[in-house]
Design an enzyme around this catalytic site. Structure first.
Site, PDB file in Angstrom:
ATOM      1  CB  CYS A   2      -0.924   0.093   1.204  1.00 32.33           C
ATOM      2  SG  CYS A   2      -1.985  -1.315   1.432  1.00 32.33           S
ATOM      3  NE  ARG A  27       4.798   0.684  -0.161  1.00 34.96           N
ATOM      4  CZ  ARG A  27       5.425   0.456   0.959  1.00 34.96           C
ATOM      5  NH1 ARG A  27       6.688   0.745   1.050  1.00 34.96           N
ATOM      6  NH2 ARG A  27       4.811  -0.052   1.986  1.00 34.96           N
ATOM      7  CD1 TRP A  74      -0.638  -6.348  -2.782  1.00 35.77           C
ATOM      8  CD2 TRP A  74      -0.866  -6.831  -0.605  1.00 35.77           C
ATOM      9  NE1 TRP A  74      -0.357  -7.688  -2.617  1.00 35.77           N
ATOM     10  CE2 TRP A  74      -0.486  -8.005  -1.288  1.00 35.77           C
ATOM     11  CE3 TRP A  74      -1.074  -6.892   0.766  1.00 35.77           C
ATOM     12  CZ2 TRP A  74      -0.306  -9.220  -0.657  1.00 35.77           C
ATOM     13  CZ3 TRP A  74      -0.895  -8.110   1.407  1.00 35.77           C
ATOM     14  CH2 TRP A  74      -0.503  -9.262   0.700  1.00 35.77           C
ATOM     15  CG  ASN A 100       0.502   2.100   3.703  1.00 39.32           C
ATOM     16  OD1 ASN A 100      -0.570   2.199   3.109  1.00 39.32           O
ATOM     17  ND2 ASN A 100       1.640   2.579   3.232  1.00 39.32           N
ATOM     18  N   GLY A 101      -0.623  -1.128   6.672  1.00 38.88           N
ATOM     19  CA  GLY A 101      -0.381  -2.003   7.820  1.00 38.88           C
ATOM     20  C   GLY A 101      -1.632  -2.762   8.205  1.00 38.88           C
ATOM     21  CD  GLU A 482      15.740 -14.738  -6.893  1.00 39.39           C
ATOM     22  OE1 GLU A 482      15.168 -15.211  -5.911  1.00 39.39           O
ATOM     23  OE2 GLU A 482      15.441 -13.632  -7.374  1.00 39.39           O
ATOM     24  CE  LYS A 486      12.687 -12.803  -9.051  1.00 38.96           C
ATOM     25  NZ  LYS A 486      13.155 -12.143  -7.902  1.00 38.96           N
ATOM     26  CD  GLU A 489       8.784 -12.437  -8.047  1.00 42.26           C
ATOM     27  OE1 GLU A 489       8.159 -11.779  -7.211  1.00 42.26           O
ATOM     28  OE2 GLU A 489      10.016 -12.572  -8.005  1.00 42.26           O
ATOM     29  CG  HIS A 505      15.721 -38.696  -2.046  1.00 40.73           C
ATOM     30  ND1 HIS A 505      16.062 -39.980  -1.695  1.00 40.73           N
ATOM     31  CD2 HIS A 505      16.891 -38.066  -2.337  1.00 40.73           C
ATOM     32  CE1 HIS A 505      17.377 -40.117  -1.734  1.00 40.73           C
ATOM     33  NE2 HIS A 505      17.902 -38.965  -2.127  1.00 40.73           N
ATOM     34  CE  LYS A 627      11.004  -3.882  -5.034  1.00 36.27           C
ATOM     35  NZ  LYS A 627      11.588  -5.078  -5.647  1.00 36.27           N
TER      36      LYS A 627
HETATM   37  C1  F6R Z   1      10.697 -11.500  -5.132  1.00 38.10           C
HETATM   38  C2  F6R Z   1      10.776 -10.478  -4.113  1.00 38.10           C
HETATM   39  C3  F6R Z   1      10.433 -10.862  -2.723  1.00 38.10           C
HETATM   40  C4  F6R Z   1      11.305 -10.097  -1.728  1.00 38.10           C
HETATM   41  C5  F6R Z   1      10.827 -10.365  -0.299  1.00 38.10           C
HETATM   42  C6  F6R Z   1      11.687  -9.661   0.719  1.00 38.10           C
HETATM   43  O1  F6R Z   1      11.104 -11.001  -6.374  1.00 38.10           O
HETATM   44  O2  F6R Z   1      11.071  -9.352  -4.370  1.00 38.10           O
HETATM   45  O3  F6R Z   1      10.538 -12.231  -2.526  1.00 38.10           O
HETATM   46  O4  F6R Z   1      12.629 -10.488  -1.886  1.00 38.10           O
HETATM   47  O5  F6R Z   1       9.505  -9.935  -0.170  1.00 38.10           O
HETATM   48  O6  F6R Z   1      11.678  -8.289   0.525  1.00 38.10           O
HETATM   49  P1  F6R Z   1      12.789  -7.359   1.114  1.00 38.10           P
HETATM   50  O7  F6R Z   1      14.065  -7.726   0.463  1.00 38.10           O
HETATM   51  O8  F6R Z   1      12.354  -5.965   0.802  1.00 38.10           O
HETATM   52  O9  F6R Z   1      12.842  -7.634   2.591  1.00 38.10           O
END
Ligand code: F6R
Length: 632
Positions: A2, A27, A74, A100-101, A482, A486, A489, A505, A627
């Site tokens: 948010c 966000r 969000w 927010n929160g 990773e 990627k 998502e 396994h 984000k």
């Molecule tokens: C994936 C991604 C998330 C963040 C995770 C932690 O692309 O961006 O998995 O890595 O939410 O976020 P931060 O690094 O801001 O604590």
């Protein structure tokens, strides 16, 4: 999670707020709204959808309003809808807030408001409860009412509030969710994040936990939890607004992928001093401190956690310290064995991820020393840590993390090397070799990025697959995680990553004719083992895309499986060798095994991007994601 923007000045609030919200859309982007002070009092408009939808429903509103607050959401409590969008108001609409929160005791407060004040609710949100609560305490002074309401709320919140009868002030309060005030010329601002304000101001106040801010046209006053005025130093933002623009790229994700050579170069260059000795600015760990440490914990979420997994191998391999890694949301609820002898490293791009922040606090409570690897300067994680090591990746806007990951990796190399040197566990020759490898990475990254065309072609041939596996061994197992994250998502493809040796396994049961498997084979010492795992999935009908290092044909040397030169000999992988096993192969430039994750992840990021683009996905704002995750 948010975004909040607020403005008070001589006029033009509507445009300033819409512009700020656009910059914060990363966000949260399921609904948006605005409250403007108008002659008739407060005008609130809100809608499901993005900022464009909001703009469409406020066209008729006068642009001359001098103050307002806006929000991009969000969803947490209540699905995305017009009714659940912010701002929320109290019963008679005389107070409007954005939030927010999560207010954890909102149900309790809601019952109290219904029974004691006859409150009628129009949404399913916790935020509307906060609006009614402020309304219930309001006796003509918004600051008083916000104080009283905050004292009753539990959870995390950043709130911006306006009252119809006080057209000269915005009141804000913060607990465990980021909030800043921007200092303008004859105008002032409120925001949850810096990019919202960069077009207008670069001088800001970081509002701390349990603080309240009174924002008027002429100034910003910050008060602590006891309502004493706080003298806060201003914070000057030294990065450019352009850094938060797309600069000709179709998406922020692509721009940020291409920024990695520069990001890695800068993160490294600033830390290598005379004779290539590492200077850990912001970290005061001495040899004595390190000798007193008997265990390291690396804790983070998502992509940052994946960087931590590589960090574990590096610290254990270079410095010989035992390391545990954990996901922040698990760490904080499992009573981990942490004490004064623990070094707790947390990794976070945003520095605001609530799970990471709470894990950090838990570690501190237990006496650990906290070192954080953070991108956002002045963020909560940075402020609450004993030592901070910045990644200097610049603002990362795309929800999918790319340049933050590679700079986090680089920081882990530097921290591990620093520890190894301080503890006397790495000789000059070995140290020089690893540093030289790291220095070569930015150019090799550029070489990988130059092959984007080939990766785009590969994406064209596989983008319709609905299920993908990523396998790898050693460091590659972490990069596989990773790469898989990627892909899922941004493209919504069901992808799964597993250490290649673990496949047999259980998970191999899922491999069938036509399954798509990415086999990461950058680790020379595990190359033969990977070839066997590739054969195993091929025997069950999988199509395999290999990822390996492009070693020169004449560069086939004998190495030993242990870095101490003992153990079984192995051959450095030959160029083209993987071609004979995999259906297709992606090559990255040759490098030492230890630094391969910095290169191997790039083609996977590019593939995820191009596959998502071919599938018509909203790459920078994937569905259901935001984000910075400031809720549990
Ligand atoms: C994936 C991604 C998330 C963040 C995770 C932690 O692309 O961006 O998995 O890595 O939410 O976020 P931060 O690094 O801001 O604590």
């Amino acid at each position: 999670m948010c975004g909040i923007v607020g403005y008070i000045g001589s006029g033009g609030a509507k445009d300033v707020i819409i512009d700020g919200l656009r910059r914060l859309e990363y966000r949260g982007y399921d609904s948006a709204g605005i409250a403007l002070m108008t002659d008739g009092g407060l005008t609130v408009r809100k809608t499901i959808g993005r900022i464009d939808s909001l703009e469409a429903i406020i066209k008729d509103l006068d642009g001359s309003s001098h103050m307002g607050i806006g929000h991009t959401r969000w969803a947490t409590h209540g699905a995305p809808s017009d009714a659940n969008a912010h701002p929320h108001t109290n019963g008679d609409g005389s107070i409007a807030i954005v939030h927010n929160g999560i207010i954890e005791n909102y149900l309790e407060l809601k019952e109290w408001l219904i029974s004691e004040h006859g409150a009628v609710f129009r949404s399913e949100t916790d935020t509307e409860v906060a609006a009614h609560l402020i309304g219930a305490f309001y006796k003509g002074d918004l600051l008083d009412a916000v104080y009283e309401a905050a004292a009753k709320m539990r959870g995390a919140y950043a709130i911006g509030a306006m009252a119809a009868s006080e057209p000269d002030r915005i009141v804000a309060v913060r607990k465990d969710a980021p909030l800043i005030a921007g200092i303008g010329d004859d105008c002032n601002f409120l925001a949850s994040d810096i990019p919202a304000l960069l077009k207008y101001v670069r001088t800001i106040y970081l509002i701390e936990n349990n603080e309240t801010a009174l924002i008027t046209r002429s100034g910003v006053t910050i008060y602590d939890g006891n309502r004493r005025e706080v003298k806060r130093d201003v914070f000057h933002v030294n990065w450019d607004a352009d850094a938060a623009e797309k600069e000709g790229y179709d998406h922020f994700m692509l721009k940020e992928i291409h920024e990695q050579p520069k990001g890695v170069f800068e993160t490294l260059d600033r830390r290598l001093g005379k004779g290539d000795e590492i200077k850990l600015d912001g970290i005061s760990l001495t040899r004595e401190d390190l000798l007193a440490i008997d265990r390291v914990y690396i804790v983070a979420c998502g992509t940052a956690y994946h960087a931590g997994l590589v960090g574990k191998r590096l610290i254990e391999g270079f410095a010989g310290l035992p390391v545990e890694t954990d996901i922040a949301s698990e760490f904080r609820y499992r009573d981990p064995c942490v004490n004064e002898k623990t070094l707790f490293i947390c990794i976070s791009q945003s520095g605001e991820t609530l799970d990471t922040l709470e894990a950090l606090r838990e570690a501190k409570r237990k006496g650990a020393r906290v070192l954080s690897v953070v991108n956002v300067v002045g963020s909560s994680v940075a402020r609450e840590s004993d030592d901070v090591f910045y990644t200097w990746a610049g603002p990362e806007i795309a929800v999918a993390s790319t340049k933050a990951y590679t700079t986090q990796l680089l920081c882990m190399y530097l921290i591990a090397l620093y520890m190894a040197r301080r503890l006397g566990r790495m000789g000059d020759e070995e140290y020089g070799r690893v540093v030289a490898e790291l220095k070569g990475i930015p150019d090799k990254m550029r070489a990988v990025l130059e092959s984007e065309g080939e990766i785009r072609d590969l994406a064209k041939s596989i983008y319709k697959n609905e299920s993908v596996f990523f396998i790898g061994r050693g460091m590659d197992a972490h990069v596989a995680l990773e790469g898989s994250l990627k892909l899922k998502e941004v493209s919504y493809i069901n992808s799964f990553a597993i250490a290649a040796g673990e496949l047999k396994h259980g998970t191999i049961a899922l491999i069938e004719q036509g399954s798509l498997v990415f086999a990461l084979a950058t680790q020379d010492r595990l190359f033969d083992k990977m070839l066997s795992n590739i054969q195993e999935v091929k025997a069950r009908g999988a199509k395999v895309i290999g990822l390996a290092k492009q070693a020169a044909e004449d560069d086939v040397k004998l190495f030993r499986r242990s870095r101490h030169g003992k153990g079984e000999p192995y051959r450095k992988q030959e160029s083209g060798y993987l071609d004979r096993s995999a259906d297709e192969t992606i090559y990255v430039p040759d490098c030492a095994d230890e630094v391969a994750p910095l290169l191997a992840v790039l083609p996977l990021q590019l593939l995820a991007y191009h596959i998502a683009k071919l599938r018509g996905c909203d790459i920078d704002k994937p569905k259901n994601l935001a984000k910075s995750v400031t809720v549990e």
